[in-house]
Enzyme design. Structure first.
Site, short mmCIF file in Angstrom:
data_model
loop_
_atom_site.label_atom_id
_atom_site.label_comp_id
_atom_site.label_asym_id
_atom_site.label_seq_id
_atom_site.Cartn_x
_atom_site.Cartn_y
_atom_site.Cartn_z
N THR A 17 0.82 -1.21 0.00
CA THR A 17 0.00 0.00 0.00
C THR A 17 0.85 1.26 0.00
O THR A 17 0.38 2.32 -0.37
CB THR A 17 -0.94 0.02 1.22
OG1 THR A 17 -0.16 -0.14 2.42
CG2 THR A 17 -1.95 -1.10 1.14
N SER A 113 8.30 4.55 6.41
CA SER A 113 7.31 5.20 7.26
C SER A 113 7.59 5.02 8.75
O SER A 113 8.62 5.44 9.26
CB SER A 113 5.90 4.72 6.90
OG SER A 113 4.93 5.48 7.58
N HIS A 114 6.69 4.35 9.46
CA HIS A 114 6.77 4.20 10.91
C HIS A 114 7.58 2.98 11.32
O HIS A 114 7.70 2.70 12.51
CB HIS A 114 5.36 4.07 11.47
CG HIS A 114 4.58 2.96 10.85
ND1 HIS A 114 4.16 3.00 9.53
CD2 HIS A 114 4.16 1.76 11.33
CE1 HIS A 114 3.53 1.88 9.24
NE2 HIS A 114 3.51 1.11 10.31
N ASP A 274 5.76 10.44 12.97
CA ASP A 274 6.45 9.17 12.74
C ASP A 274 7.69 9.34 11.88
O ASP A 274 8.17 10.45 11.66
CB ASP A 274 5.49 8.17 12.10
CG ASP A 274 5.16 8.51 10.65
OD1 ASP A 274 5.13 9.72 10.32
OD2 ASP A 274 4.93 7.59 9.85
N ASP A 276 8.48 9.19 8.67
CA ASP A 276 8.50 10.03 7.47
C ASP A 276 7.57 11.23 7.57
O ASP A 276 7.40 11.96 6.59
CB ASP A 276 8.19 9.22 6.22
CG ASP A 276 6.75 8.73 6.17
OD1 ASP A 276 6.17 8.49 7.24
OD2 ASP A 276 6.22 8.57 5.06
N ASP A 278 4.21 11.52 8.16
CA ASP A 278 2.83 11.56 7.68
C ASP A 278 1.80 11.12 8.73
O ASP A 278 0.61 11.23 8.49
CB ASP A 278 2.68 10.75 6.39
CG ASP A 278 2.98 9.27 6.55
OD1 ASP A 278 3.36 8.84 7.65
OD2 ASP A 278 2.86 8.54 5.54
N ARG A 279 2.25 10.65 9.88
CA ARG A 279 1.32 10.22 10.92
C ARG A 279 1.41 11.15 12.13
O ARG A 279 2.38 11.88 12.29
CB ARG A 279 1.60 8.78 11.34
CG ARG A 279 1.47 7.80 10.20
CD ARG A 279 1.62 6.37 10.67
NE ARG A 279 1.52 5.45 9.54
CZ ARG A 279 1.01 4.23 9.58
NH1 ARG A 279 0.56 3.76 10.73
NH2 ARG A 279 0.97 3.47 8.52
N THR A 341 -8.04 1.00 2.88
CA THR A 341 -6.84 1.57 3.48
C THR A 341 -5.83 1.90 2.38
O THR A 341 -5.63 1.12 1.46
CB THR A 341 -6.24 0.58 4.48
OG1 THR A 341 -7.17 0.37 5.55
CG2 THR A 341 -4.93 1.10 5.05
N GLU A 361 -7.45 5.44 10.61
CA GLU A 361 -7.30 5.14 12.03
C GLU A 361 -5.85 4.90 12.42
O GLU A 361 -5.50 4.99 13.59
CB GLU A 361 -8.13 3.92 12.41
CG GLU A 361 -7.87 2.67 11.58
CD GLU A 361 -6.54 2.02 11.85
OE1 GLU A 361 -6.10 2.01 13.02
OE2 GLU A 361 -5.92 1.54 10.89
N LYS A 373 -1.12 11.92 3.74
CA LYS A 373 -1.44 12.29 5.11
C LYS A 373 -0.30 13.14 5.65
O LYS A 373 0.81 13.07 5.17
CB LYS A 373 -1.72 11.07 5.96
CG LYS A 373 -0.70 9.94 5.90
CD LYS A 373 -1.22 8.74 6.66
CE LYS A 373 -0.29 7.54 6.54
NZ LYS A 373 -0.45 6.79 5.30
#
Length: 540
Positions: A17, A113-114, A274, A276, A278-279, A341, A361, A373
């Site tokens: 994703t 990412s995270h 996070d 990168d 985006d969260r 998602t 979420e 995001k």
């Protein structure tokens, strides 16, 4: 001089994703990163010639080395200009913004990412298209197909570029522009939010950058432009291994922030982002706000920020995200969209002008200002709302629930489950769907059950098998799906939700409110039986 390097395919380069994510040592194999990047370039094809391409990443281990390879390969693909963040750094939302501002053909974002970083941890490459958003499924499928037959990759025979020196240099016939990664993004934030009101509100803030990419952005915006005290941003230096932290802004990995915000001397507002950028994690003094509730509360109050004073066109949420935002959309008389998602699905709605604010979420919220995001955006919108209302986070939450009701919500993650076991669980669950309606489980009655399929209203495409939904009488719900963001094994995600109306008990312990739904989820899916796990690894 352009050199042709012979290669053979790797069987495991199917993007998830959010691009291709693997362990660092996988990416360090000869030709591995090059094969994937060349496959991206081959799919984009002639559109690259003379075009602008953005490249940057979250600074994790291997970031600089892969950027150098990508620059040389871009030159061989006859790209006209590559724009790179200084030091190889660009947060994902900043990269999206830069792609849009520069009219680029797209961008390579180097991040997992995270996920953790370091020599023994994770790395990733994601291709974003010209709208600034993640490549849609048709493009990622074409990239994967190309990886399976690739037999060569091309690169200019040129030395490394100094990624730390601002300015422009030539690589073969291509211009390489090293830019400050923060400036354009910070300017965009100043257009969207009332910085004067935030400065005047006298708020105190603690922001945990988790030794990841948002450190420089938060330091510039929060401490320099908004005038919050030095030290407001903690763990603000991006490190290749994130300082040993797991840069996922949840209550497990950002526990120090949570404890700080629950203390007697807590600041007014706490947040984290996070790997990168985006969260986000949002915590007021004494009040944690779930990502699902944060989306709903931001949407309900977005008109207080200058960039959204004209109202919202629509609200979109991923299917596993709670229905709290739907109730806001209903009151505002605007559309509410439920998507699979993956931010790529929001991109179509945003491009079509059908939605303004979107959220997942998994701690991701954003708007039509970019096509990703955006963690810091969410933080600034919250600060704008606090400044304009003069209310605390807890007060805003309580008043919101008193108006709309409360969706008690949690996500249980079972990480690193053997893929065969996880697949067997989902296969058995899908096979039982027809027999579930009417069944009594842990004191609950199943009303409906399905395997979510999304019919995109913008292009008519259908995305099937996006997660199993089990809805109970009275509005409770459980969702099961496997995550595509890990690098080893499978992560089973179980989403649990109970709706309590405005006149109900709105301040229960979340675990107690969801206890019967947790029991029902295990009975329906056989989680313990299939995985051997009696408890989830992470609860958010």
């Amino acid at each position: 001089m352009i050199r042709t390097h012979q290669t053979t395919p790797f069987p495991d380069q199917k993007p998830g994703t959010s691009g291709l994510r693997k362990k660092v040592r996988v990416f360090q194999q000869p030709n591995y990163a090059e094969n994937f990047i060349q496959s991206v370039f081959d799919v984009v094809g002639a559109d690259l010639v003379g075009a602008t391409l953005v490249i940057g990443g979250d600074g994790r281990y291997l970031n600089r080395e892969v950027i150098q390879k990508a620059i040389r390969m871009a030159a061989a693909a006859k790209v006209g200009r590559v724009v790179v963040g200084q030091g190889g750094l660009l947060s994902t939302p900043a990269a999206s913004n830069l792609i849009r501002q520069r009219g680029a053909v797209g961008g390579l974002i180097l991040s997992a990412s995270h996920n953790p970083g370091g020599p023994d941890e994770d790395f990733g490459i994601k291709y974003n298209i010209a709208n600034g958003g993640p490549a849609p499924e048709g493009v990622t499928e074409a990239i994967f197909a190309r990886t399976q037959v690739i037999d060569r990759w091309l690169a200019s025979d040129t030395p490394d570029v100094d990624l730390d020196q601002l300015g422009e240099v030539a690589v073969a016939d291509m211009a390489v522009e090293i830019v400050d990664p923060v400036t354009d993004y910070a300017a965009l934030m100043e257009c969207l939010f009332d910085f004067d009101a935030i400065r005047a509100a006298g708020l105190t803030v603690s922001f945990d950058a988790m030794s990841a990419i948002t450190g420089p952005y938060a330091t510039e915006i929060l401490e320099r432009r908004l005038g919050f005290a030095p030290g407001t941003v903690v763990n603000g230096m991006p490190l290749e291994d994130f300082g040993g932290h797991h840069p996922d802004p949840n209550l497990v990995h950002a526990r120090e922030l949570y404890d700080r915000m629950m203390g007697d001397d807590a600041p007014d507002f706490g947040a984290a982002s996070d790997g990168d950028g985006d969260r986000n994690l949002i915590i007021g003094r004494g009040r944690f706000v779930t990502p699902s509730d944060s989306l709903a509360m931001l949407a309900a109050n977005a008109h207080l920020a200058p960039g959204y004073a004209g109202g919202l066109k629509g609200i979109a949420r991923s299917m596993p995200t709670s229905a709290a935002a739907d109730r806001v959309a209903e009151r505002l008389k605007i559309p509410a969209f439920e998507t699979p998602t993956g931010w790529k699905f929001f991109g179509n709605l945003l491009d079509a002008g059908m939605a303004t604010i979107c959220g997942e979420e998994s701690a991701g919220t954003g708007s039509d200002h970019v096509r990703e995001k955006d963690g810091l955006w969410a933080v600034l919108l919250w600060l704008n709302i606090l400044a304009k209302t003069g209310k605390s986070v807890d007060q805003i939450a309580r008043e919101h629930w008193a108006t709309y009701g409360r969706n008690y919500y949690a996500r249980h993650d079972y990480e690193g489950v053997e893929s065969e076991r996880a697949d067997a669980l989902m296969a058995e669950l899908r096979g039982s769907l027809a027999s579930l309606p009417g069944r009594q489980v842990a004191g609950l009655t199943v009303e409906t059950a399905d395997d979510f399929a999304y019919h995109d209203p913008t292009d008519g495409s259908v995305s099937a098998r996006q997660g199993v939904r089990v809805l109970f009488q009275g509005g409770s719900r459980v969702v099961f799906r496997l995550s595509g963001t890990g690098t080893s094994g499978a992560t089973l995600r179980v989403y649990l939700e109970r709706y309590e109306g405005p006149d109900g008990d709105l301040d229960r312990d979340t675990g107690a409110a969801l206890a019967d739904i947790v029991a029902a989820a295990d009975e329906i899916a056989g989680i313990v039986r299939h995985t051997g796990r009696k408890q989830p690894d992470v609860i958010t």
